[in-house]
Design a protein around this motif. Structure first.
Motif, short mmCIF file in Angstrom:
data_model
loop_
_atom_site.label_atom_id
_atom_site.label_comp_id
_atom_site.label_asym_id
_atom_site.label_seq_id
_atom_site.Cartn_x
_atom_site.Cartn_y
_atom_site.Cartn_z
N ILE A 84 2.35 -2.55 5.64
CA ILE A 84 1.79 -1.49 4.79
C ILE A 84 1.41 -0.29 5.64
O ILE A 84 1.69 0.87 5.27
CB ILE A 84 0.58 -2.02 4.00
CG1 ILE A 84 1.03 -3.06 2.97
CG2 ILE A 84 -0.16 -0.87 3.31
CD1 ILE A 84 -0.10 -3.83 2.33
N ASP A 85 0.79 -0.52 6.79
CA ASP A 85 0.42 0.57 7.69
C ASP A 85 1.65 1.30 8.23
O ASP A 85 1.64 2.52 8.40
CB ASP A 85 -0.41 0.05 8.86
CG ASP A 85 -1.84 -0.27 8.46
OD1 ASP A 85 -2.32 0.29 7.47
OD2 ASP A 85 -2.48 -1.08 9.16
N LYS A 87 4.70 1.62 6.84
CA LYS A 87 5.57 2.30 5.88
C LYS A 87 4.84 3.07 4.78
O LYS A 87 5.41 3.95 4.16
CB LYS A 87 6.50 1.27 5.22
CG LYS A 87 7.48 0.63 6.17
CD LYS A 87 8.46 -0.26 5.39
CE LYS A 87 9.52 -0.82 6.30
NZ LYS A 87 10.50 -1.64 5.56
N ASN A 88 3.63 2.73 4.46
CA ASN A 88 2.77 3.21 3.36
C ASN A 88 2.95 2.32 2.14
O ASN A 88 4.03 1.78 1.90
CB ASN A 88 2.90 4.70 3.05
CG ASN A 88 4.09 5.06 2.17
OD1 ASN A 88 4.25 4.52 1.07
ND2 ASN A 88 4.93 5.97 2.67
N ILE A 89 1.90 2.21 1.36
CA ILE A 89 1.83 1.22 0.30
C ILE A 89 2.85 1.49 -0.81
O ILE A 89 3.48 0.58 -1.34
CB ILE A 89 0.40 1.11 -0.28
CG1 ILE A 89 0.29 -0.05 -1.28
CG2 ILE A 89 -0.04 2.42 -0.89
CD1 ILE A 89 0.50 -1.41 -0.68
N TYR A 90 3.05 2.76 -1.16
CA TYR A 90 4.00 3.08 -2.22
C TYR A 90 5.40 2.63 -1.83
O TYR A 90 6.12 2.03 -2.63
CB TYR A 90 3.98 4.58 -2.50
CG TYR A 90 5.00 5.01 -3.53
CD1 TYR A 90 4.71 4.93 -4.90
CD2 TYR A 90 6.25 5.50 -3.16
CE1 TYR A 90 5.64 5.31 -5.86
CE2 TYR A 90 7.19 5.88 -4.10
CZ TYR A 90 6.87 5.79 -5.44
OH TYR A 90 7.80 6.16 -6.39
N GLN A 91 5.78 2.91 -0.60
CA GLN A 91 7.13 2.59 -0.14
C GLN A 91 7.37 1.08 -0.10
O GLN A 91 8.43 0.60 -0.51
CB GLN A 91 7.39 3.19 1.24
CG GLN A 91 8.82 3.04 1.73
CD GLN A 91 9.83 3.74 0.84
OE1 GLN A 91 9.52 4.76 0.21
NE2 GLN A 91 11.05 3.20 0.78
N ARG A 188 -6.06 -2.95 6.67
CA ARG A 188 -5.05 -1.90 6.71
C ARG A 188 -5.68 -0.71 7.43
O ARG A 188 -6.58 -0.07 6.92
CB ARG A 188 -4.64 -1.52 5.29
CG ARG A 188 -4.15 -2.70 4.48
CD ARG A 188 -3.92 -2.33 3.03
NE ARG A 188 -3.59 -3.51 2.23
CZ ARG A 188 -3.35 -3.49 0.92
NH1 ARG A 188 -3.41 -2.33 0.26
NH2 ARG A 188 -3.06 -4.60 0.27
N THR A 190 -4.68 2.20 8.10
CA THR A 190 -4.45 3.53 7.54
C THR A 190 -5.31 3.78 6.30
O THR A 190 -5.35 4.90 5.79
CB THR A 190 -2.97 3.71 7.17
OG1 THR A 190 -2.54 2.60 6.37
CG2 THR A 190 -2.10 3.78 8.41
N PHE A 191 -6.00 2.75 5.80
CA PHE A 191 -6.90 2.90 4.66
C PHE A 191 -8.32 3.09 5.21
O PHE A 191 -8.97 2.14 5.59
CB PHE A 191 -6.86 1.66 3.76
CG PHE A 191 -5.63 1.56 2.89
CD1 PHE A 191 -5.75 1.23 1.55
CD2 PHE A 191 -4.36 1.78 3.41
CE1 PHE A 191 -4.62 1.13 0.75
CE2 PHE A 191 -3.24 1.68 2.61
CZ PHE A 191 -3.37 1.36 1.28
#
Length: 203
Positions: A84-85, A87-91, A188, A190-191
Motif C-alpha cells: 500500500i505504501d 503504490k497507494n491505496i487506490y491503485q 502504513r 504513508t498514512f
C-alpha cells in the motif's frame, strides 16, 4: 427479497452471471486491505445479506459461512501495508479488483464505486454498491470478516496499539499509541496525521 436486486436482476434475466467486488481496509492507518469477489447463482437471494458496515460481527461471521457455501465462486486478494505504501491505496485496490475480474469467467462485473476497464467484460461502478447489490454486499462481508481476523492476529503481536478495538483506524487512542510507541511493521507509513510531525519518518 432482502437486498433489492437493482442490478443483478437485469443480467440474471438474460441468463448472465454477475461478479460483485468490494474491499475492506481502504482507510485505516494499519493492517492490510482485503478485496473480495462473489458470484452467486442466478436468482439468488438471502434476506440478511447487506452492507457489512450495517451488521454486527456475529452476523457477518454467520453470513460469511453462508456466502462461502452458496456462492458459485469467491475470490480474495490481500494487500499488505508495505505494498500500500509503495503504490497507494487506490491503485492497489484497483489492481486487486482487476485481477479478480480477469480471473473470473463472469462477463458482468459490479464494483463498489471503482471504475474499471476490462476487455470483454461489462463493468458497472455503483455508488454505495454494498447497500444496492447483493453480490457487492456479500463481497463486503467476506472482506470485512477476513480483515478483522488479520487485525486480531496483529493485536496479539502488538497489543500496545489496541488493534482488536479500532481495527487500525485513526482513533484518538490509536494515534496516542503511535506517538508513544512509534509505528510497527503493520502500520502504513504513508498514512500520517497532524500531531505526528514529532515522529521520525524512519519509524
Amino acid at each position: 427479497m432482502g437486498l433489492v436486486h437493482e442490478f443483478e436482476s437485469q443480467y440474471w434475466a438474460k441468463d448472465t452471471l454477475v461478479l460483485g467486488l468490494d474491499e475492506a481496509g481502504r482507510g485505516p492507518m494499519a493492517g492490510p486491505c482485503v478485496v473480495a469477489g462473489v458470484v452467486f447463482p442466478k436468482g439468488y437471494d438471502h434476506p440478511l445479506i447487506n452492507d457489512s458496515k450495517q451488521l454486527s460481527d456475529k452476523k457477518r461471521r454467520a453470513l460469511s459461512e453462508i456466502i462461502y457455501r452458496d456462492a458459485l465462486c469467491t475470490y480474495i486478494e490481500i494487500i499488505d501495508a508495505k505494498t500500500i505504501d509503495q503504490k497507494n491505496i487506490y491503485q492497489v485496490v484497483k489492481e486487486a479488483m482487476m485481477k479478480i475480474s480477469i480471473q473470473s469467467d463472469v462477463s458482468v462485473v459490479l464494483s463498489d464505486d471503482m471504475l474499471l476497464e476490462i476487455k470483454d467484460k461489462t463493468v458497472v461502478s455503483i455508488v454505495k454498491g454494498d447497500s444496492r447489490s447483493i453480490s457487492i454486499a456479500a463481497a463486503s462481508i467476506l472482506a470485512k470478516t477476513l480483515r478483522d481476523d488479520f487485525m486480531l492476529e496483529l493485536d496479539a503481536m502488538y497489543p500496545e496499539y489496541g488493534f482488536k478495538d479500532h481495527k487500525g483506524y485513526g482513533t484518538q487512542k490509536h494515534k496516542e499509541a503511535i506517538l508513544k510507541y512509534g509505528r510497527c511493521d503493520a502500520h502504513r507509513k504513508t498514512f500520517r496525521f497532524k500531531d505526528e510531525a514529532q515522529l521520525s519518518l524512519d519509524i
